[in-house]
Scaffold this active site. Structure first.
Site, PDB file in Angstrom:
ATOM      1  N   ASP A 184       0.869  -1.166   0.000  1.00 11.31           N
ATOM      2  CA  ASP A 184       0.000   0.000   0.000  1.00 11.31           C
ATOM      3  C   ASP A 184       0.919   1.232   0.000  1.00 11.31           C
ATOM      4  OD1 ASP A 184      -2.143   1.733   0.049  1.00 11.31           O
ATOM      5  OD2 ASP A 184      -3.233   0.678   1.628  1.00 11.31           O
TER       6      ASP A 184
HETATM    7  C1  BGC Z   1      -5.182   3.090  -0.091  1.00 11.49           C
HETATM    8  C2  BGC Z   1      -5.193   2.073  -1.196  1.00 11.49           C
HETATM    9  C3  BGC Z   1      -4.915   2.734  -2.500  1.00 11.49           C
HETATM   10  C4  BGC Z   1      -3.619   3.485  -2.404  1.00 11.49           C
HETATM   11  C5  BGC Z   1      -3.175   4.124  -3.712  1.00 11.49           C
HETATM   12  C6  BGC Z   1      -4.016   4.044  -0.140  1.00 11.49           C
HETATM   13  O1  BGC Z   1      -4.279   5.146   0.668  1.00 11.49           O
HETATM   14  O2  BGC Z   1      -5.198   2.412   1.133  1.00 11.49           O
HETATM   15  O3  BGC Z   1      -6.415   1.408  -1.231  1.00 11.49           O
HETATM   16  O4  BGC Z   1      -4.899   1.776  -3.525  1.00 11.49           O
HETATM   17  O5  BGC Z   1      -3.756   4.499  -1.440  1.00 11.49           O
HETATM   18  O6  BGC Z   1      -4.012   5.140  -4.113  1.00 11.49           O
END
Ligand code: BGC
Length: 754
Positions: free
Chosen positions: A286
């Site tokens: 993540d």
């Molecule tokens: C989220 C993810 C997301 C990522 C990229 C994070 O804050 O938890 O679900 O894919 O950002 O945008």
């Protein structure tokens, strides 16, 4: 849509040959401008990795064999992997990538393709889960894949999987509710749709966020402390099932720690995902969820999301020189990323030349159908619904979210999709072509010669007076939620509960339409005639709500999560369970401290419906509940276990469902199984389901066959034996029940598995 859940196993991986494209990363924290492709210096037909007669793995290896060490490193970080000709990323320099490698642009999901315009704002995933329809999940996936292509994106960071441990969790609407089988099967169908080889495009899907990522509060500084059995049976099983029926290109590891170790450097990446579950795509972190170089790489992380921080050439070189990581592991990580890209077709199918609006009329129809099938009729006292549009009918609408006219900044747009606290607080999706409930209801009622009023309901006395003059009052109640924070309670926002109570006191007939992302308490439930949960229903919410309220469409959605009477009744009820505590015993982070919040999953297996059943806590509306404008009767349940080899069983479940009402309807018949007591399961659990459409008076003989493979792939007869550290088939008396929800099982049947 296919109403029968498909049980096709995933195809053998890496058989699809498919290609090259160009772009960048979109994340909530950094939005970069897509780059244009650099012209290939050589003819790509000559590049060994472009030889489609080879397998994706062979092509990946051929590419790596032609690469320098730092070109290999590029695959281990999103930006350098995906922008092959760019050489500097946040001050970190790499050599340009080899020619004939694609540009890749990830985009977020899962409610649709996240973009500022030109995309369909579909209903949220919790709405999709309420359809219990793998055909619709697949269709939504195909539409998302197509729209991603039109947006010049070739990786969607979706679908997500979680277990609705607490209804307060901010991202509840992004997931499929509380059951592993329902979640896993819907996720697989959506993955297969997103990655569907339609000819024109190549798009990757992702499962996220692995694992036990069940709250937003301190999501980067908390540890989900959970026993092995609950991890396997509750939190990992959705992933396992999704992986058995689809091959997502990648899995995203989550922010949180699992039992004291960050997910993105946790041994479970290798031990569980890659070894036990046989995942052969790549694991990506993540955004900012990596905390180490060697530990993360060695424990199975293949790609760092966004810019290089921990997997920089400098850090990888140093770790290699110090003997902390191996060349073999670097090559393996790069091979996994590349093989997944090649398998998904990123090397062979060029990205669209320019961004176009992909929100077609067919996608808008699908959005409406999803909103209709995903809405759940929770209560319908004395046939309050459906309404009949007729001359002089007076309809009074209340609540800011019924209309496009903002009241203190709140309107139907507010709850069109999930909330994102960026750009001054907006939705995840643009909701460009929104048709509001007010517009659609006016159309229906006025066409028949009736009248409609709308009032935001700010002044409760005035609202109640208005309600008294109408034949029917329809109150829209909402709850706004999304990533980055949890809900503080399960109450409606904007004084919604008081508005409903005020209106219900004076109206002849009160209908509540809920627009929420999770469960809500309903202190007023007995005072109103009907309650329709529509979740975040997307841009076609208006026509969907009007069709349901006026009976053009018969509601068929079923709850994928329990609605408790009150927050105090939910499984994670102590402070230690949620929000978790610090070493001084407090639940509030000590000022200036970066201590890890300890969130103890002491409820074990008692998550969702298992909790309410085991503890004899009566919920407001149980898992699987959902009414219709007709009624159904279940009978003649028969279950035949068939031994097929040593310790292998298949099951045949047969029963009759009759439409005993006056209108056509679709029922999701649910089969539950209580394992023998030796398995020590807290309660019965979902085994299978079948959606049947029946004319009035019609009876359907339903037959669900679960082969030994189906049973094994979904662990349907198994439990996790902690002593043996293995799945075990429960032997003894299994009790099978069938019905229209978790509670209303109309027949029971016992089978003995030896
Ligand atoms: C989220 C993810 C997301 C990522 C990229 C994070 O804050 O938890 O679900 O894919 O950002 O945008």
């Amino acid at each position: 849509m296919s109403s029968t859940p498909t049980l096709a196993r995933r195809p053998k991986r890496r058989l699809l040959a498919t290609a090259a494209v160009f772009g960048l990363v979109v994340s909530p924290l950094a939005v970069l401008t897509p780059m244009e492709p650099a012209a290939a210096a050589t003819s790509c037909a000559d590049a060994a990795w472009m030889d489609r007669s080879k397998t994706p793995t062979q092509r990946a290896r051929a590419l790596l064999a032609a690469s320098t060490q730092h070109q290999k490193y590029r695959w281990l970080v999103e930006q350098p992997a995906n922008s092959p000709q760019q050489t500097t990323f946040s001050g970190v320099t790499y050599p340009a990538q080899l020619d004939c490698t694609p540009t890749v642009i990830y985009t977020d999901g899962p409610e649709g393709v996240r973009a500022d315009s030109g995309v369909t704002t579909f209903p949220s995933q919790i709405s999709l889960a309420s359809t219990w329809d793998t055909g619709l999940a697949h269709a939504k996936g195909v539409a998302m894949g197509d729209e991603a292509f039109d947006q010049r994106r070739n990786g969607i960071l979706a679908p997500g999987l979680a277990s609705a441990r607490t209804p307060l969790a901010g991202r509840t609407p992004e997931y499929f509710g509380e059951d592993a089988v329902l979640s896993g099967r819907l996720a697989a169908a959506q993955v297969n749709g997103i990655q569907h080889p339609t000819g024109k495009r190549a798009v990757m899907a992702e499962l996220k966020h692995y694992v036990a990522n069940e709250q937003e509060l301190d999501r980067q500084t908390s540890s989900s402390n959970v026993g092995e059995r609950a991890l396997r049976e509750i939190y990992e099983l959705p992933y396992e099932i999704a992986l058995n029926y689809s091959s997502p290109a990648n899995i995203m590891c989550s922010y949180n720690q699992i039992n004291g170790t960050y997910a993105c450097e946790n041994k479970r990446l290798n031990n569980v995902l890659k070894n036990d579950l046989g995942f052969d795509g790549y694991i990506v972190s993540d955004f900012g969820a990596v905390h180490s170089t060697a530990e993360a790489l060695n424990n199975g992380l293949d790609q760092e999301l966004n810019r290089p921080v921990w997997f920089t050439p400098e850090k990888l070189d140093a770790a290699l020189a110090a003997g902390q990581i191996t060349q073999a592991r670097i090559d393996e990580a790069a091979t996994r990323v590349l093989t997944a890209y090649i398998t998904a077709g990123l090397f062979d199918r060029p990205m669209a030349a320019e961004v176009t609006d992909g929100s077609t009329a067919a996608h808008k129809d699908l959005a409406r159908m999803l909103a209709e099938d995903g809405s759940v009729l929770l209560r319908n006292d004395r046939n309050t619904l459906p309404l009949t549009a007729k001359k002089n009918l007076k309809v009074a609408l209340f609540g800011p979210t019924a209309s496009d006219t903002p009241t203190d900044g709140v309107s139907a747009r507010t709850i069109c999709s999930l909330y994102l606290p960026f750009g001054g607080g907006r939705n995840t999706m643009p909701c460009e072509d929104l048709v509001t409930p007010e517009t659609a209801i006016r159309q229906v009622v006025e066409a028949a010669g009736g009248t409609v009023t709308w009032d935001a309901g700010t002044d409760l006395v005035a609202a109640a007076a208005q309600a008294a003059t109408a034949d029917v009052a329809i109150v829209f109640g909402y709850q706004r939620m999304g990533e980055f924070s949890d809900l503080p309670d399960l109450l409606l926002h904007g004084n919604g509960d008081a508005l409903i109570e005020a209106v219900a006191k004076r109206a002849k007939k009160t209908v509540v339409v809920l627009q929420t992302g999770s469960a809500v308490e309903m202190p007023w439930v007995k005072q109103v005639g009907a309650v329709l949960e529509t979740w975040y229903a997307g841009e076609q919410m208006g026509p969907a709500v009007a069709n349901l309220l006026f009976g053009k469409v018969n509601p068929s959605g079923k709850l994928p999560m329990t609605f408790p009477k009150s927050l105090a009744d939910t499984p994670a009820r102590t402070d230690g369970q949620y929000p978790g505590a610090f070493s001084d015993g407090s639940t509030t982070r000590p000022v200036g401290s970066n201590e890890i919040r300890q969130v103890d999953y002491t409820e074990g297996l008692k998550v969702g419906y298992r909790w309410y059943a085991a503890e004899h806590v009566q919920p407001l509306f149980e898992f699987g509940h959902g009414l219709s404008y007709t009624t159904y009767h279940y009978s003649r349940l028969r279950v035949t276990p068939i031994a097929s080899g040593k310790g292998k069983w298949s099951l045949q479940v047969r029963f009759d469902v009759k439409n005993t009402g006056k209108v056509k309807g679709t029922e999701t018949a649910q089969v539950y199984l209580q394992l023998p007591s030796s398995a020590k399961e807290p309660a019965k659990r979902l085994l299978a389901w079948e959606k049947v459409t029946l004319k009035p008076g019609e009876t359907r003989k339903v037959e669900i066959r679960l082969s030994a493979q189906d049973l094994a792939d979904q662990r349907l007869l198994q439990y996790w034996n902690e002593k043996k550290a293995a799945w075990q088939t429960a032997t003894g008396i299994h009790k099978v029940t069938v019905g229209g929800s978790y509670d209303t099982d109309l027949s029971a049947y016992s089978v003995v598995i030896k």
